[in-house]
Design a protein around this motif. Structure first.
Motif, PDB file in Angstrom:
ATOM      1  N   UNK A 244      -5.948   6.446  14.357  1.00  0.00           N
ATOM      2  CA  UNK A 244      -5.087   7.606  13.879  1.00  0.00           C
ATOM      3  C   UNK A 244      -3.616   7.127  14.533  1.00  0.00           C
ATOM      4  N   UNK A 245      -3.609   6.449  15.489  1.00  0.00           N
ATOM      5  CA  UNK A 245      -2.319   6.387  16.307  1.00  0.00           C
ATOM      6  C   UNK A 245      -2.210   7.425  17.210  1.00  0.00           C
ATOM      7  N   UNK A 246      -2.892   8.560  17.089  1.00  0.00           N
ATOM      8  CA  UNK A 246      -2.938   9.687  18.182  1.00  0.00           C
ATOM      9  C   UNK A 246      -3.874   9.305  19.221  1.00  0.00           C
ATOM     10  N   UNK A 247      -3.445   9.571  20.573  1.00  0.00           N
ATOM     11  CA  UNK A 247      -4.156   9.476  21.736  1.00  0.00           C
ATOM     12  C   UNK A 247      -5.211  10.813  21.753  1.00  0.00           C
ATOM     13  N   UNK A 248      -6.228  10.466  22.591  1.00  0.00           N
ATOM     14  CA  UNK A 248      -6.894  11.499  23.011  1.00  0.00           C
ATOM     15  C   UNK A 248      -8.073  11.239  23.910  1.00  0.00           C
ATOM     16  N   UNK A 249      -8.858  12.301  24.246  1.00  0.00           N
ATOM     17  CA  UNK A 249     -10.162  11.985  25.140  1.00  0.00           C
ATOM     18  C   UNK A 249     -11.257  12.906  24.427  1.00  0.00           C
ATOM     19  N   UNK A 250     -12.399  12.749  24.790  1.00  0.00           N
ATOM     20  CA  UNK A 250     -13.497  13.408  24.191  1.00  0.00           C
ATOM     21  C   UNK A 250     -14.388  13.723  25.580  1.00  0.00           C
ATOM     22  N   UNK A 251     -14.895  14.905  25.559  1.00  0.00           N
ATOM     23  CA  UNK A 251     -15.650  15.430  26.429  1.00  0.00           C
ATOM     24  C   UNK A 251     -17.189  15.191  26.190  1.00  0.00           C
ATOM     25  N   UNK A 252     -17.946  15.540  27.003  1.00  0.00           N
ATOM     26  CA  UNK A 252     -19.360  15.125  26.871  1.00  0.00           C
ATOM     27  C   UNK A 252     -20.026  15.993  25.792  1.00  0.00           C
ATOM     28  N   UNK A 253     -19.429  16.941  25.407  1.00  0.00           N
ATOM     29  CA  UNK A 253     -19.801  18.117  24.049  1.00  0.00           C
ATOM     30  C   UNK A 253     -19.258  17.354  22.879  1.00  0.00           C
ATOM     31  N   UNK A 254     -18.390  16.248  22.813  1.00  0.00           N
ATOM     32  CA  UNK A 254     -17.835  15.908  21.556  1.00  0.00           C
ATOM     33  C   UNK A 254     -16.710  16.620  21.285  1.00  0.00           C
ATOM     34  N   UNK A 255     -16.109  17.512  22.442  1.00  0.00           N
ATOM     35  CA  UNK A 255     -14.687  17.780  21.844  1.00  0.00           C
ATOM     36  C   UNK A 255     -13.536  16.927  22.316  1.00  0.00           C
ATOM     37  N   UNK A 256     -12.666  17.010  21.374  1.00  0.00           N
ATOM     38  CA  UNK A 256     -11.549  16.050  21.507  1.00  0.00           C
ATOM     39  C   UNK A 256     -10.276  16.867  21.904  1.00  0.00           C
TER      40      UNK A 256
END
Length: 553
Positions: free
Chosen positions: A423-435
């Motif tokens: 995507x070219x977008x930065x992000x993090x994912x938690x243990x429940x799959x939420x970004x």
């Protein structure tokens, strides 16, 4: 030019799985209209500030328009551009184009000669629907001039024209009279839901707009799954302030209500007071758009004058969502769920929250992958990073574009070897799959070798009581490479903020001194796309030019 096909993007096994799982359907957009016309012909489907059309009326007009286009030589595989405001006629125009098996090319009304020329050339547009004059700009003259230079454009059609225009046909002229059955037979068969349906151009927040080729199924899949997430039904009334000539408006203000047999109200020009009146008048129940719309509604909302109690959900998409905005909306509209969504033109919807999620999810995340879709956080080599670490948000599933029209190198660079699109977008994912979207790759300010995530700074400044909108961008610096420049619009223009005040506020919030912006620019208005995304590319260019001009003095 031969456009890509569904088998250029997906295997037959993929396609069979999408149908089996109910992600794709056998009906085209016009087929969906025929279904609704059989079930609820007299129900009002679409309205704007001056016109309303029932399902039956949209169906009849679409057939007559399709016959008129057919007689102008438009057929399957031809590209037809539509550059009109968010008017109710857009529904019948789109259905007519789809009935022929032609490709819809929505063009945002703010686009002028440079952008339009690029779109006409890239999509090989053969006909265009436009307006005569809108907001003091003569669109029809622009297209007639373009026709003289274009290798493909032949027919220019004006919508809501007050008088005939030399060299152009009118919308009304194109409506062919006669029994609909005879016109259907004359038109012949169209194409299917997996054929080329639309070329939607990206908003151009980082570079020249890219033409994303989609089928009806790759776009409608988002509407189907979003509908599931919203518990959507034919009792809903969609509120559509986003332009219908872009992904958000096309998918959520037209396709979503169409396939569920719901109604939709669209606005040609955004005004929060008018928006609140429309919500009350039409009993609107849901909307999907950028946070700008909700922010301005909250500024105008007066519980003694406005009734927004019909609204079930307001989904925020297309721009970072400040936590204070979500909290303020929950206070003002306690019956309404605030939902976060993250998507892009290339694959429509990447992540979103469910309507029944804990309300805090919209504050802390941008949702998780939808049914049947996959999302990963990857590094520069395409490898998945550990949970909680920052990386590029990558998507794989049933909503991918078929191709970037005429940009094969950019398309190849976007995809990993195993079919995920970067995507070219930065992000993090938690243990429940939420970004959680943390910024863009280009939003990183690299100050003396230190990476500064501008999203962190922006989120803090969004909570300042004097700040309306905020955007932090990199500005070139001969010593540090880059430094952070902060652009603001203010809640009260009479109460100016200084750089020192901003610094003190951020330091009090615990931000490291190295991350604090080193320049402040106050604007009356942020440059933004019609869908509400702040055009950071414009801001980056603006500050770079200003610094260069200062250095040359």
């Amino acid at each position: 030019m031969a456009f890509a096909t569904v088998l250029d993007r997906y295997t037959q096994r993929d396609i069979d799985g999408f149908y089996r799982d109910g992600l794709w359907d056998r009906l085209t957009m016009f087929g969906e209209l025929e279904k609704q016309n059989r079930i609820r012909p007299e129900k009002v489907f679409i309205s704007d500030s001056t016109k309303t059309f029932t399902f039956a009326e949209v169906h009849e007009i679409a057939v007559r328009l399709a016959a008129g286009l057919h007689r102008q030589g438009i057929g399957a595989g031809d590209s037809v551009a539509v550059q009109i405001p968010s008017w109710a006629e857009f529904a019948a125009i789109s259905m007519a184009i789809n009935r022929l098996g032609a490709i819809i090319v929505p063009v945002q009304p703010i686009y002028r000669t440079g952008e339009v020329s690029h779109i006409l050339r890239t999509a090989e547009v053969k006909a265009v629907f436009t307006v005569e004059e809108y907001r003091k700009f003569n669109h029809v003259e622009m297209f007639l001039a373009q026709r003289g230079e274009s290798e493909t454009l032949e027919t220019v059609i004006t919508v809501r024209a007050e008088k005939p225009h030399a060299g152009a046909l009118s919308y009304d002229e194109l409506l062919v009279p006669g029994p609909l059955a005879n016109l259907e037979a004359e038109i012949g068969s169209g194409l299917g839901p997996d054929d080329a349906f639309a070329i939607v151009f990206s908003s151009g927040t980082t570079s020249k707009a890219k033409g994303c080729l989609h089928s009806f199924n790759t776009l409608a899949c988002s509407a189907r799954i979003q509908g599931e997430e919203y518990n959507y039904s034919d009792a809903d009334v969609q509120f559509g302030p986003s332009p219908v000539t872009h992904t958000t408006g096309l998918v959520t203000s037209l396709i979503l209500p169409l396939i569920f047999g719901a109604a939709t109200h669209i606005m040609e020009r955004w005004d929060p007071e008018e928006g609140l009146r429309a919500i009350e008048k039409y009993k609107c129940t849901g909307t999907i758009n950028a946070s700008t719309f909700l922010q301005t509604v909250l500024g105008a909302f007066d519980p003694l004058r406005h009734d927004a109690s019909s609204m079930r959900f307001w989904t925020l998409a297309g721009a970072p969502i400040p936590a204070p905005l979500v909290e303020a909306a929950r206070e003002a509209f306690p019956q309404m769920k605030i939902i976060s969504l993250y998507g892009r033109t290339e694959n429509v919807t990447t992540t979103m929250c469910h309507i029944d999620d804990d309300p805090l999810r919209a504050v802390t995340s941008d949702g998780k992958a939808l049914r049947g879709q996959e999302v990963r956080i990857i590094d520069f080599e395409g490898h998945e990073v550990p949970l909680g670490e920052e990386g590029d948000i990558a998507y794989n599933g049933s909503m991918h574009l078929f191709e970037y029209i005429g940009m094969p190198e950019e398309e190849r660079a976007m995809f990993t070897e195993d079919g995920f699109s970067r995507s070219g977008d930065l992000g993090r994912m938690d243990e429940d799959g939420y970004v959680r979207v943390t910024g863009r790759l280009k939003d990183i300010v690299i100050r003396g070798g230190m990476n500064i995530s501008v999203r962190e700074v922006e989120d803090l400044l969004a909570g300042h009581p004097g700040v309306d909108q905020v955007a932090v961008v990199a500005m070139p610096d001969p010593t540090m490479g880059e430094r952070a420049c902060c652009y603001l619009t203010l809640q009260d223009e009479g109460n100016r903020l200084s750089l020192e005040e901003i610094k003190g506020y951020l330091l009090d919030k615990g931000l490291a001194i190295q991350k604090v912006p080193e320049r402040l620019e106050i604007l009356d208005e942020m440059p933004s796309t019609p869908t509400g995304k702040i055009q950071k590319n414009v801001l980056r260019e603006r500050i770079a030019e200003r610094l260069l001009a200062s250095a040359e003095k």
